[in-house]
Design a protein around this motif. Structure first.
Motif, PDB file in Angstrom:
ATOM      1  N   ALA A   1       0.830  -1.211   0.000  1.00 34.68           N
ATOM      2  CA  ALA A   1       0.000   0.000   0.000  1.00 34.68           C
ATOM      3  C   ALA A   1       0.860   1.255   0.000  1.00 34.68           C
ATOM      4  CB  ALA A   1      -0.930  -0.008   1.210  1.00 34.68           C
ATOM      5  N   ASP A   2       2.106   1.162  -0.493  1.00 34.66           N
ATOM      6  CA  ASP A   2       3.006   2.318  -0.495  1.00 34.66           C
ATOM      7  C   ASP A   2       2.424   3.476  -1.306  1.00 34.66           C
ATOM      8  OD1 ASP A   2       4.613   0.634   0.902  1.00 34.66           O
ATOM      9  OD2 ASP A   2       6.391   0.906  -0.353  1.00 34.66           O
ATOM     10  N   GLY A   3       1.897   3.165  -2.475  1.00 37.40           N
ATOM     11  CA  GLY A   3       1.339   4.208  -3.322  1.00 37.40           C
ATOM     12  C   GLY A   3       0.141   4.880  -2.671  1.00 37.40           C
ATOM     13  N   LEU A   4      -0.684   4.096  -1.985  1.00 39.24           N
ATOM     14  CA  LEU A   4      -1.831   4.657  -1.283  1.00 39.24           C
ATOM     15  C   LEU A   4      -1.377   5.624  -0.191  1.00 39.24           C
ATOM     16  CD1 LEU A   4      -4.852   4.781  -0.579  1.00 39.24           C
ATOM     17  CD2 LEU A   4      -4.513   2.736   0.834  1.00 39.24           C
ATOM     18  N   ALA A   5      -0.352   5.233   0.562  1.00 42.59           N
ATOM     19  CA  ALA A   5       0.153   6.091   1.632  1.00 42.59           C
ATOM     20  C   ALA A   5       0.663   7.416   1.070  1.00 42.59           C
ATOM     21  CB  ALA A   5       1.266   5.376   2.395  1.00 42.59           C
ATOM     22  N   LEU A   6       1.419   7.352  -0.024  1.00 46.05           N
ATOM     23  CA  LEU A   6       1.960   8.572  -0.616  1.00 46.05           C
ATOM     24  C   LEU A   6       0.846   9.442  -1.196  1.00 46.05           C
ATOM     25  CD1 LEU A   6       5.076   7.022  -2.393  1.00 46.05           C
ATOM     26  CD2 LEU A   6       5.060   8.419  -0.314  1.00 46.05           C
ATOM     27  N   ALA A   7      -0.144   8.814  -1.822  1.00 46.21           N
ATOM     28  CA  ALA A   7      -1.265   9.573  -2.378  1.00 46.21           C
ATOM     29  C   ALA A   7      -2.071  10.237  -1.270  1.00 46.21           C
ATOM     30  CB  ALA A   7      -2.154   8.654  -3.206  1.00 46.21           C
ATOM     31  N   MET A   8      -2.206   9.548  -0.135  1.00 49.58           N
ATOM     32  CA  MET A   8      -2.945  10.127   0.985  1.00 49.58           C
ATOM     33  C   MET A   8      -2.224  11.358   1.524  1.00 49.58           C
ATOM     34  SD  MET A   8      -5.819   9.503   2.591  1.00 49.58           S
ATOM     35  CE  MET A   8      -6.149   7.753   2.445  1.00 49.58           C
ATOM     36  N   VAL A   9      -0.903  11.321   1.537  1.00 48.10           N
ATOM     37  CA  VAL A   9      -0.130  12.490   1.959  1.00 48.10           C
ATOM     38  C   VAL A   9      -0.386  13.656   1.008  1.00 48.10           C
ATOM     39  CG1 VAL A   9       2.187  13.424   2.264  1.00 48.10           C
ATOM     40  CG2 VAL A   9       1.641  11.131   3.113  1.00 48.10           C
ATOM     41  N   VAL A  10      -0.384  13.373  -0.286  1.00 45.97           N
ATOM     42  CA  VAL A  10      -0.669  14.419  -1.278  1.00 45.97           C
ATOM     43  C   VAL A  10      -2.042  15.034  -1.015  1.00 45.97           C
ATOM     44  CG1 VAL A  10      -1.098  14.867  -3.721  1.00 45.97           C
ATOM     45  CG2 VAL A  10       0.810  13.419  -3.040  1.00 45.97           C
ATOM     46  N   ALA A  11      -3.052  14.188  -0.814  1.00 45.72           N
ATOM     47  CA  ALA A  11      -4.408  14.684  -0.571  1.00 45.72           C
ATOM     48  C   ALA A  11      -4.479  15.506   0.713  1.00 45.72           C
ATOM     49  CB  ALA A  11      -5.380  13.505  -0.491  1.00 45.72           C
ATOM     50  N   ALA A  12      -3.811  15.038   1.774  1.00 47.30           N
ATOM     51  CA  ALA A  12      -3.845  15.745   3.052  1.00 47.30           C
ATOM     52  C   ALA A  12      -3.167  17.109   2.949  1.00 47.30           C
ATOM     53  CB  ALA A  12      -3.173  14.898   4.130  1.00 47.30           C
ATOM     54  N   VAL A  13      -2.007  17.168   2.287  1.00 54.33           N
ATOM     55  CA  VAL A  13      -1.278  18.429   2.150  1.00 54.33           C
ATOM     56  C   VAL A  13      -2.094  19.440   1.342  1.00 54.33           C
ATOM     57  CG1 VAL A  13       0.750  19.500   1.102  1.00 54.33           C
ATOM     58  CG2 VAL A  13       0.995  17.403   2.442  1.00 54.33           C
ATOM     59  N   LEU A  14      -2.736  18.977   0.286  1.00 50.77           N
ATOM     60  CA  LEU A  14      -3.529  19.875  -0.546  1.00 50.77           C
ATOM     61  C   LEU A  14      -4.765  20.387   0.179  1.00 50.77           C
ATOM     62  CD1 LEU A  14      -3.385  18.048  -4.006  1.00 50.77           C
ATOM     63  CD2 LEU A  14      -2.170  20.122  -3.328  1.00 50.77           C
ATOM     64  N   PHE A  15      -5.366  19.557   1.038  1.00 56.85           N
ATOM     65  CA  PHE A  15      -6.612  19.940   1.695  1.00 56.85           C
ATOM     66  C   PHE A  15      -6.401  20.651   3.020  1.00 56.85           C
ATOM     67  CE2 PHE A  15     -10.869  18.977   0.231  1.00 56.85           C
ATOM     68  CZ  PHE A  15     -11.655  19.472   1.257  1.00 56.85           C
ATOM     69  N   LEU A  16      -5.212  20.531   3.620  1.00 57.81           N
ATOM     70  CA  LEU A  16      -4.971  21.105   4.941  1.00 57.81           C
ATOM     71  C   LEU A  16      -5.243  22.603   5.010  1.00 57.81           C
ATOM     72  CD1 LEU A  16      -4.074  20.562   7.839  1.00 57.81           C
ATOM     73  CD2 LEU A  16      -1.701  20.877   7.092  1.00 57.81           C
TER      74      LEU A  16
END
Length: 309
Positions: free
Chosen positions: A189-204
């Motif tokens: 699930a490495d790609g999922l973890a990295l994508a979740m970071v992208v989503a969190a940073v953009l939405f923060l």
């Protein structure tokens, strides 16, 4: 647009603890488990919205999920191509937009119609992605079911809420496509973890502007973390694993189970009775999902099996 095995680089997946147990459910079982988890997480999110608002709930959900996935997966940052990073960034953008648009929708229109409208995105994907005429029939059955579940019409709904829900559906379709591509390019699930970071940073920044210090309340943080586990970490991981073995078109049709599961949970847990049209809707949606799965299983039996290494 669908992922193409001939153009996407496949990354060998090393066995990890628990992955074989999850995999033993089969791709269909993984999708169904993810659907159930999302519904419980959604119910919890509804109780959290008065505390932090729609944007605040999404921010807590994405940030908490990103932290959990980073700690659990500890994804490798080196050794990925520019195309790999481009895929995971687009996946993260789709994930964040899907969550943000959906919660803005349920802040304006009832949950049932919002889910029904959102499901139209995966249904459209199932028709566009599939090369088999039979899947058009299953998509049509599911489409009739979700409209029955929505009461047969949406004319009295807030048009802005409807637009948000349709936008969430479009992002859901993009999420399906890029989740599959990410799963092929990154191990576990490495790609999922990295994508979740992208989503969190953009939405923060959006969450901070919208909710402010309310995001720092301990109870709100705890509830937001629970929503993240139920609505993001668990279902997204299950779906990513499922999409490695399940075509995007079949997965998209199975997503039409979401409104049916929500209605059933309302009946069993909240005591909400089902009308005749709602019961008929569930029957249509379940029939479409079973038909899609049986079509895929039958196709798999006709294909020659590759010898094991």
């Amino acid at each position: 647009m669908t992922a193409s095995p001939s153009t996407d680089t496949k990354t060998p997946v090393a066995p990890v603890a628990g992955q074989h147990r999850l995999g033993s459910l089969g791709p269909v079982g993984l999708v169904l488990a993810g659907c159930v988890s999302v519904q419980f997480g959604g119910a919890l999110a509804v109780t959290l919205m008065p505390r932090a608002g729609a944007a605040g709930v999404v921010t807590l959900r994405l940030v908490a999920a990103a932290i959990v996935l980073l700690l659990v997966c500890r994804p490798r940052l080196r050794g990925h191509s520019r195309t790999d990073w481009g895929t995971v960034v687009v996946f993260g953008i789709a994930m964040g937009a899907m969550n943000g648009l959906f919660y803005e929708a349920v802040a304006r229109i009832p949950l049932g119609p919002a889910v029904t409208l959102e499901v139209l995105g995966p249904l459209a994907l199932s028709v566009l992605a599939s090369r088999r005429a039979i899947n058009v029939l299953w998509a049509g059955l599911a489409l009739g079911g979700v409209f029955l579940l929505g009461g047969g019409g949406f004319g009295d709904l807030d048009p802005i809420g409807v637009a948000f829900a349709l936008g969430a559906g479009a992002m859901w379709a993009a999420y399906i496509v890029f989740s599959a591509r990410t799963g092929r390019r990154f191990p576990q699930a490495d790609g999922l973890a990295l994508a979740m970071v992208v989503a969190a940073v953009l939405f923060l920044p959006i969450g901070i502007v919208s909710a402010g210090t309310r995001l720092l309340n301990p109870t709100t943080i705890a509830l937001g973390s629970a929503v993240a586990l139920l609505s993001s970490v668990l279902p997204y991981t299950l779906e990513l694993l499922a999409l490695r073995r399940l075509p995007a078109s079949t997965f998209a049709i199975m997503m039409s189970l979401e409104p049916a599961i929500a209605a059933t949970a309302g009946f069993l847990i909240l005591g909400q009775s089902l009308s005749v049209p709602e019961a008929a809707a569930i029957a249509l949606v379940v029939a479409a999902s079973i038909g899609a799965v049986r079509t895929q299983v039958g196709r798999g039996k006709r294909l020659p099996q590759a010898p094991e290494a």
